[in-house]
Design a protein around this motif. Structure first.
Motif, PDB file in Angstrom:
ATOM      1  N   TRP A 112      52.629  36.901  26.746  1.00 60.02           N
ATOM      2  CA  TRP A 112      53.700  37.258  27.666  1.00 60.02           C
ATOM      3  C   TRP A 112      55.022  36.734  27.104  1.00 60.02           C
ATOM      4  O   TRP A 112      55.096  35.617  26.569  1.00 60.02           O
ATOM      5  CB  TRP A 112      53.454  36.625  29.042  1.00 60.02           C
ATOM      6  CG  TRP A 112      52.289  37.245  29.771  1.00 60.02           C
ATOM      7  CD1 TRP A 112      51.578  38.357  29.424  1.00 60.02           C
ATOM      8  CD2 TRP A 112      51.702  36.760  30.985  1.00 60.02           C
ATOM      9  NE1 TRP A 112      50.594  38.609  30.327  1.00 60.02           N
ATOM     10  CE2 TRP A 112      50.652  37.648  31.315  1.00 60.02           C
ATOM     11  CE3 TRP A 112      51.964  35.683  31.827  1.00 60.02           C
ATOM     12  CZ2 TRP A 112      49.859  37.483  32.445  1.00 60.02           C
ATOM     13  CZ3 TRP A 112      51.180  35.512  32.956  1.00 60.02           C
ATOM     14  CH2 TRP A 112      50.139  36.414  33.270  1.00 60.02           C
ATOM     15  N   ILE A 134      45.279  40.350  30.142  1.00 60.20           N
ATOM     16  CA  ILE A 134      45.934  40.378  28.833  1.00 60.20           C
ATOM     17  C   ILE A 134      45.527  41.629  28.052  1.00 60.20           C
ATOM     18  O   ILE A 134      44.371  42.077  28.113  1.00 60.20           O
ATOM     19  CB  ILE A 134      45.588  39.114  28.021  1.00 60.20           C
ATOM     20  CG1 ILE A 134      46.048  37.857  28.775  1.00 60.20           C
ATOM     21  CG2 ILE A 134      46.242  39.162  26.634  1.00 60.20           C
ATOM     22  CD1 ILE A 134      47.553  37.790  29.000  1.00 60.20           C
ATOM     23  N   ALA A 156      45.218  35.735  34.662  1.00 62.86           N
ATOM     24  CA  ALA A 156      46.021  36.535  33.736  1.00 62.86           C
ATOM     25  C   ALA A 156      45.200  37.689  33.162  1.00 62.86           C
ATOM     26  O   ALA A 156      44.054  37.505  32.743  1.00 62.86           O
ATOM     27  CB  ALA A 156      46.553  35.659  32.602  1.00 62.86           C
ATOM     28  N   SER A 184      49.658  40.790  35.297  1.00 63.48           N
ATOM     29  CA  SER A 184      49.797  41.311  33.942  1.00 63.48           C
ATOM     30  C   SER A 184      51.272  41.517  33.639  1.00 63.48           C
ATOM     31  O   SER A 184      52.110  41.595  34.539  1.00 63.48           O
ATOM     32  CB  SER A 184      49.043  42.635  33.777  1.00 63.48           C
ATOM     33  OG  SER A 184      49.630  43.642  34.580  1.00 63.48           O
ATOM     34  N   GLN A 185      51.576  41.590  32.358  1.00 61.03           N
ATOM     35  CA  GLN A 185      52.938  41.937  31.946  1.00 61.03           C
ATOM     36  C   GLN A 185      52.924  43.385  31.452  1.00 61.03           C
ATOM     37  O   GLN A 185      52.176  43.729  30.532  1.00 61.03           O
ATOM     38  CB  GLN A 185      53.454  41.009  30.844  1.00 61.03           C
ATOM     39  CG  GLN A 185      54.927  41.259  30.528  1.00 61.03           C
ATOM     40  CD  GLN A 185      55.515  40.178  29.633  1.00 61.03           C
ATOM     41  OE1 GLN A 185      55.044  39.989  28.519  1.00 61.03           O
ATOM     42  NE2 GLN A 185      56.528  39.478  30.120  1.00 61.03           N
ATOM     43  N   LEU A 241      56.497  40.960  34.878  1.00 61.55           N
ATOM     44  CA  LEU A 241      55.197  40.557  35.419  1.00 61.55           C
ATOM     45  C   LEU A 241      54.932  41.284  36.732  1.00 61.55           C
ATOM     46  O   LEU A 241      55.841  41.429  37.567  1.00 61.55           O
ATOM     47  CB  LEU A 241      55.157  39.048  35.642  1.00 61.55           C
ATOM     48  CG  LEU A 241      55.327  38.173  34.400  1.00 61.55           C
ATOM     49  CD1 LEU A 241      55.440  36.700  34.799  1.00 61.55           C
ATOM     50  CD2 LEU A 241      54.160  38.369  33.431  1.00 61.55           C
TER      51      LEU A 241
END
Length: 298
Positions: free
Chosen positions: A206, A195, A193, A242-243, A169
């Motif tokens: 995630w 995505i 978030a 964000s991941q 993250l």
């Protein structure tokens, strides 16, 4: 007027006779019989509609038409020989154009290093596409396609693993400075978030490491993007968390544009692979770019 149908073996026989002045010596040099050489010259004369040699029992001499044709024939054979040598060199040295298709999120990881690749392989021209769509490597003529995640079995493709990837993250320092602290995974529900929507159309959840167990989290997004670089850029400008793949986030981490959030929840991600159309032995130019990619991602 009908175009003359020329045969390169017949032309080679003609040149051999013209250079040696003898059907016998030309046959010896060409590894064939005097009869075959004579028939080859006769066929060529028949197609051209003219005599190329004056033949006597003691000598073989070019006619005026033969002298004219010899100049053109030698030039053509020299050009073919040069082309064959150039093609042979391409097999051993990285020379020519390589068409490379990589995910858009790899842009910052790869683009700043192209000058280094150019220094290593100055005779390689790179045609680069950066997109997250599932391109057809064979149908679209790509030499190398980089894919992240599961691969479908395709006998037309050779697959080479480039690297493993970790999912982490990230957020910008600015976003973290104006947001509530994040001390545990449960705090993520109170944050914005960002995505990614994959090529399948599905929102990518995630994946979090929860004490050794992989857990999926599908936060309510404030922004959905279907371009990997757009996801990175949105995170850098402070729109939320964000991941990202650790490999593509590393340049931004190094520059201080991104900060890792909750390192304890880092999870193993998909592997990156290079897909190369199967068939003949891989050209040196393709192997050079492939090895360079592997070095960058390792």
């Amino acid at each position: 007027m009908e175009r003359a149908d020329t045969s390169f073996p017949d032309i080679a026989a003609f040149v051999g006779v013209a250079q040696t002045g003898s059907f016998t010596r030309a046959a010896e040099n060409l590894g064939t019989s005097k009869s075959n050489v004579g028939k080859a010259v006769q066929r060529l004369e028949g197609r051209l509609g003219t005599r190329l040699f004056q033949r006597t029992t003691r000598a073989v001499r070019l006619t005026e038409d033969g002298e004219t044709y010899l100049i053109a024939a030698q030039s053509a054979l020299d050009g073919l020989r040069d082309a064959a040598q150039a093609l042979a060199a391409r097999k051993e040295e990285p020379i020519g154009r390589v068409r490379l298709d990589i995910p858009s999120g790899f842009r910052q990881l790869f683009l700043p290093t192209i000058s280094d690749m150019r220094n290593r392989y100055p005779q390689v021209t790179l045609e680069l596409s950066m997109t997250d769509r599932m391109s057809d490597a064979v149908g679209e003529g790509w030499d190398i396609v980089v894919r992240v995640g599961e691969l479908s079995h395709d006998s037309e493709m050779t697959v080479r693993k480039l690297c493993d990837i970790t999912l982490s993250l990230y957020a910008s320092p600015d976003y973290l400075a104006r947001s509530t602290p994040i001390e545990a995974a449960s705090d993520l529900v109170n944050h914005d978030a960002l995505i990614f929507r994959g090529f399948t159309g599905r929102l990518r959840p995630w994946f979090l490491n929860d004490n050794g167990h992989l857990r999926e989290l599908s936060p309510t997004p404030v922004l959905i993007v279907s371009d990997g670089q757009a996801l990175i850029d949105s995170t850098v400008i402070g729109l939320g968390i964000s991941q990202l793949f650790d490999k593509v986030a590393q340049p931004y981490l190094d520059s201080g544009k991104l900060v890792k959030v909750l390192p304890s929840v880092d999870s193993p991600g998909p592997s990156a692979h290079a897909l190369i159309p199967s068939g003949h032995r891989m050209p040196a130019k393709t192997r050079a770019v492939l090895n360079y990619l592997a070095d960058r991602l390792r």
